[in-house]
Design a protein around this motif. Structure first.
Motif, short mmCIF file in Angstrom:
data_model
loop_
_atom_site.label_atom_id
_atom_site.label_comp_id
_atom_site.label_asym_id
_atom_site.label_seq_id
_atom_site.Cartn_x
_atom_site.Cartn_y
_atom_site.Cartn_z
N ILE A 1 -51.63 -14.20 18.61
CA ILE A 1 -52.67 -13.18 18.42
C ILE A 1 -52.81 -12.39 19.73
O ILE A 1 -53.74 -12.61 20.52
N PRO A 2 -51.90 -11.46 19.99
CA PRO A 2 -51.95 -10.72 21.26
C PRO A 2 -52.99 -9.62 21.26
O PRO A 2 -53.14 -8.88 20.28
N SER A 3 -53.70 -9.50 22.36
CA SER A 3 -54.62 -8.36 22.52
C SER A 3 -53.81 -7.09 22.76
O SER A 3 -54.19 -6.01 22.30
N LYS A 4 -52.70 -7.22 23.48
CA LYS A 4 -51.80 -6.09 23.77
C LYS A 4 -50.37 -6.57 23.54
O LYS A 4 -49.76 -7.16 24.43
N TYR B 1 -51.14 -11.65 14.53
CA TYR B 1 -52.19 -10.67 14.29
C TYR B 1 -52.50 -9.95 15.60
O TYR B 1 -52.30 -10.49 16.69
N THR B 2 -53.00 -8.74 15.48
CA THR B 2 -53.53 -8.04 16.65
C THR B 2 -54.69 -7.16 16.22
O THR B 2 -54.87 -6.90 15.02
N ASN C 1 -62.92 -11.38 17.93
CA ASN C 1 -62.86 -12.70 18.55
C ASN C 1 -63.18 -13.78 17.53
O ASN C 1 -62.53 -14.84 17.51
N ALA C 2 -64.16 -13.53 16.67
CA ALA C 2 -64.53 -14.52 15.65
C ALA C 2 -63.37 -14.77 14.68
O ALA C 2 -63.11 -15.91 14.29
N GLN C 3 -62.67 -13.71 14.28
CA GLN C 3 -61.52 -13.86 13.40
C GLN C 3 -60.41 -14.66 14.08
O GLN C 3 -59.76 -15.50 13.46
N SER C 4 -60.21 -14.37 15.37
CA SER C 4 -59.19 -15.09 16.13
C SER C 4 -59.49 -16.59 16.19
O SER C 4 -58.60 -17.42 15.99
N ILE C 5 -60.74 -16.93 16.42
CA ILE C 5 -61.15 -18.34 16.48
C ILE C 5 -60.92 -19.01 15.13
O ILE C 5 -60.41 -20.15 15.06
N ASP C 6 -61.26 -18.33 14.05
CA ASP C 6 -61.07 -18.91 12.72
C ASP C 6 -59.60 -19.22 12.45
O ASP C 6 -59.27 -20.25 11.85
N ILE C 7 -58.71 -18.34 12.89
CA ILE C 7 -57.28 -18.57 12.70
C ILE C 7 -56.82 -19.77 13.54
O ILE C 7 -56.05 -20.62 13.07
N LYS C 8 -57.30 -19.85 14.77
CA LYS C 8 -56.91 -20.96 15.65
C LYS C 8 -57.43 -22.30 15.14
O LYS C 8 -56.85 -23.35 15.45
#
Length: 331
Positions: free
Chosen positions: A184-187, A215-216, A220-227
């Motif tokens: 999940i890269p920010s850039k 994903y990019t 942050n909440a979506q990223s945590i859910d995936i992790k």
């Protein structure tokens, strides 16, 4: 003891997360995070005060807390270079306080590219002698003078870490029929997404019972859910950058991920400075495409027992260094 963390925005929310931990778990410690404006990201833990938008009464409360603070940790996040410290100057002008001529212990936090681009200026700053301690990200400590008052600071996100829960989640992920690798890269251009995808797509993942998703531009909440659902997280392939361990990696490890990232040699020195050990919580991804290919293929072939042993050791590292009691002790 009263501790104030101050910054313009506190971009990675690190100071605010540390402040929250100290307030919640530090005996005889009161702490506040005081910034100019609200954070642009919707972090779960927010600043205690945002001086540009808070009420007159709240600004007076913030001023009183700063005036009574024994320690002030301030972030220099990208200001024009001046023969003073811009954050202290701006807060002082706004609140009518003179920090540099007070008896407070002043600590500076260098969080990112601003210090990387101007480290010679800050290492030889005319007011450096007034600063009690100098804190750096793990990847920027290498640019410091490495004197007794220079310290790397762990990237931090508050988590009341429970090792048993971590182990149980790791075991469940290992034994599911649909194991997930995520990135999940920010850039993407900076994090080496093209090269990562190239190697991942060359591996027969189904042979090892893995799927891959990336994903990019998600929250942050979506990223945590995936992790929370993934077993392996690939942070970045960045051989030209100095770093490799930050908030994205930490979030993944806290959620029971075997976490891979390019780790440059200077970062080991920063870990050793804090922990007196060469052990790190991430798995080195490699510094060349060939190394990344070899490393990923090696780990994907390992048995569940071997992967569990690796994950167990990474969780134990977190338990030894990033639990609230250890954070309080470190600060």
């Amino acid at each position: 003891m009263k501790i104030s963390f101050i910054a313009e925005n506190d971009w990675a929310n690190v100071l605010t997360e540390y402040s929250y931990c100290l307030n919640k778990h530090g005996e005889d410690i009161e702490s506040r995070s005081i910034c100019f404006r609200p954070h642009p990201f919707n972090y779960k833990i927010q600043h205690d005060y945002d001086l540009e938008s808070c009420s007159v009464e709240e600004r007076q409360e913030a001023r009183k807390f700063l005036e009574e603070s024994d320690v002030i940790i301030f972030g220099e996040e990208g200001h024009p270079l001046e023969p003073t410290y811009r954050t202290l100057k701006e807060f002082g002008n706004l609140l009518g306080l003179d920090f540099l001529n007070s008896n407070k212990k002043l600590c500076i936090w260098h969080p990112g590219s601003h210090y990387r681009q101007n480290y010679n200026f800050y290492n030889n700053h005319p007011l450096r002698g007034k600063i009690y301690k100098h804190f750096y990200t793990m990847g920027l400590y290498r640019l410091s003078q490495k004197s007794e008052d220079d310290y790397p600071l762990f990237p931090y996100q508050y988590n009341d870490f429970n090792f048993q829960d971590y182990v149980e989640n790791l075991s469940l992920k290992l034994n599911t029929s649909d194991r997930l690798i995520t990135h999940i890269p920010s850039k993407p251009g900076v994090k080496g997404t093209y090269e990562i995808n190239q190697i991942i797509n060359s591996i027969n993942l189904s042979k090892y019972n893995f799927n891959y998703e990336w994903y990019t531009q998600i929250t942050n909440a979506q990223s945590i859910d995936i992790k929370k659902t993934s077993l392996i997280y690939i942070d970045q392939f960045s051989p030209k950058l100095q770093g490799g361990y930050g908030i994205a990696s930490l979030e993944a490890i806290l959620n029971s991920n075997l976490t891979f990232s390019t780790i440059n040699s200077e970062v080991y020195e920063a870990f050793y400075k804090i922990t007196n050990s060469n052990e790190i919580p991430v798995i080195p991804l490699g510094n060349t495409i060939k190394e990344m290919d070899i490393n990923l293929n090696h780990y994907l072939k390992l048995s569940n027992d071997s992967l569990f042993e690796i994950g167990y050791s990474k969780g134990k590292w977190i338990d030894n260094h990033l639990t609230p009691k250890n954070i309080v002790k470190f600060i």
